[in-house]
Scaffold this motif. Sequence first.
Motif, PDB file in Angstrom:
ATOM      1  N   ARG A   1       0.832  -1.216   0.000  1.00  0.00           N
ATOM      2  CA  ARG A   1       0.000   0.000   0.000  1.00  0.00           C
ATOM      3  C   ARG A   1       0.860   1.257   0.000  1.00  0.00           C
ATOM      4  O   ARG A   1       0.383   2.347  -0.317  1.00  0.00           O
ATOM      5  N   ILE A   2       2.142   1.113   0.405  1.00  0.00           N
ATOM      6  CA  ILE A   2       3.014   2.263   0.618  1.00  0.00           C
ATOM      7  C   ILE A   2       4.233   2.150  -0.291  1.00  0.00           C
ATOM      8  O   ILE A   2       4.965   1.159  -0.242  1.00  0.00           O
ATOM      9  N   GLU A   3       4.453   3.162  -1.096  1.00  0.00           N
ATOM     10  CA  GLU A   3       5.569   3.137  -2.035  1.00  0.00           C
ATOM     11  C   GLU A   3       6.903   3.151  -1.287  1.00  0.00           C
ATOM     12  O   GLU A   3       7.086   3.886  -0.317  1.00  0.00           O
ATOM     13  N   ALA A   4       7.835   2.310  -1.729  1.00  0.00           N
ATOM     14  CA  ALA A   4       9.194   2.244  -1.190  1.00  0.00           C
ATOM     15  C   ALA A   4       9.236   1.922   0.302  1.00  0.00           C
ATOM     16  O   ALA A   4      10.091   2.409   1.031  1.00  0.00           O
ATOM     17  N   SER A   5       8.301   1.094   0.763  1.00  0.00           N
ATOM     18  CA  SER A   5       8.323   0.704   2.171  1.00  0.00           C
ATOM     19  C   SER A   5       9.369  -0.387   2.398  1.00  0.00           C
ATOM     20  O   SER A   5       9.690  -1.162   1.499  1.00  0.00           O
ATOM     21  N   ALA A   6       9.910  -0.436   3.612  1.00  0.00           N
ATOM     22  CA  ALA A   6      10.948  -1.412   3.942  1.00  0.00           C
ATOM     23  C   ALA A   6      10.318  -2.745   4.336  1.00  0.00           C
ATOM     24  O   ALA A   6       9.235  -2.770   4.946  1.00  0.00           O
ATOM     25  N   PRO A   7      10.978  -3.863   4.019  1.00  0.00           N
ATOM     26  CA  PRO A   7      10.438  -5.172   4.426  1.00  0.00           C
ATOM     27  C   PRO A   7      10.406  -5.306   5.944  1.00  0.00           C
ATOM     28  O   PRO A   7      11.294  -4.826   6.640  1.00  0.00           O
ATOM     29  N   VAL A   8       9.365  -5.954   6.442  1.00  0.00           N
ATOM     30  CA  VAL A   8       9.232  -6.212   7.879  1.00  0.00           C
ATOM     31  C   VAL A   8       9.472  -7.698   8.105  1.00  0.00           C
ATOM     32  O   VAL A   8       8.808  -8.537   7.468  1.00  0.00           O
ATOM     33  N   PRO A   9      10.415  -8.063   8.987  1.00  0.00           N
ATOM     34  CA  PRO A   9      10.735  -9.482   9.183  1.00  0.00           C
ATOM     35  C   PRO A   9       9.901 -10.141  10.289  1.00  0.00           C
ATOM     36  O   PRO A   9       9.617  -9.536  11.322  1.00  0.00           O
ATOM     37  N   TYR A  10       9.536 -11.399  10.054  1.00  0.00           N
ATOM     38  CA  TYR A  10       8.796 -12.212  11.022  1.00  0.00           C
ATOM     39  C   TYR A  10       9.413 -13.612  11.048  1.00  0.00           C
ATOM     40  O   TYR A  10       9.922 -14.098  10.030  1.00  0.00           O
ATOM     41  N   SER A  11       9.338 -14.249  12.196  1.00  0.00           N
ATOM     42  CA  SER A  11       9.831 -15.618  12.338  1.00  0.00           C
ATOM     43  C   SER A  11       8.662 -16.539  12.638  1.00  0.00           C
ATOM     44  O   SER A  11       7.885 -16.286  13.568  1.00  0.00           O
ATOM     45  N   ALA A  12       8.549 -17.600  11.849  1.00  0.00           N
ATOM     46  CA  ALA A  12       7.481 -18.581  12.041  1.00  0.00           C
ATOM     47  C   ALA A  12       8.088 -19.925  12.425  1.00  0.00           C
ATOM     48  O   ALA A  12       9.112 -20.338  11.857  1.00  0.00           O
ATOM     49  N   THR A  13       7.481 -20.594  13.384  1.00  0.00           N
ATOM     50  CA  THR A  13       7.888 -21.934  13.782  1.00  0.00           C
ATOM     51  C   THR A  13       6.671 -22.840  13.731  1.00  0.00           C
ATOM     52  O   THR A  13       5.667 -22.570  14.411  1.00  0.00           O
TER      53      THR A  13
END
Length: 242
Positions: free
Chosen positions: A149-161
């Motif tokens: 939705r937002i131009e040039a937004s930074a990736p947000v990291p998540y950890s899944a187990t």
Amino acid sequence: MSSRRSYSSYSDGCAAAHALDLIGERWTLIVVRELFLGPKRFAELQRDVIGISPTVLSRRLRDLESRGIAIRSTLPAPANVDVYELTPWGLRLEAVNKALSMWAVASPTLPWDADMSPDTLVLSMRAHARGDATATPPVRVTLFLTDSRIEASAPVPYSATIAPQGTTIEKASRPGPAEAEVHATTAEWKACIIGGTALGALPGVRVDGTPRAVDVLIQATSLAGNPEALSSTLPVPTPPAV
């Protein structure tokens, strides 16, 4: 003689009515939702809750603080910035958010094509999450979501187990070792997790590592794979004609 209800309260003895006194204003539960995965600055909340004005956001945050649902604190140096986070009582609203989500998937007017913030999409995954009997030992996947939705937004990291007993997904500023990494926009990942689109049909999604680990994550967190969600999407009965 009964007392007259004030404008700001239902003055109703029902606990559900009191809950609406606390979180029923427009935008309130949306702001709460954006804090389930951890503290955020005012600017981050305004970025993630598209459409809310600074004045309304300030008012909703003040209300959440005064009601014991959220608190404001200052991060230690070198950050020295104010952040908002939910209290332990406020965090219990995630169960409410999940119940509302699972109920609303049956709505015939649900905007399936509308996009979501990275945190909101991960919360949807958590709502659908279940264990996988084949995940022995547990399978770990790092997910990097970019807000489409937002131009040039930074990736947000998540950890899944993913494990036989259940699946956890948390925001992770420094993700640990994982069998695979997924890089996707929110629009692409929503199409897979909620829309049921096969990963191979989404050329913008990049998978590094073991593809099977990503398949296990999708199976454990997709809307289509959740029996509870599937039962809730049965057609809504048409009210009888009056």
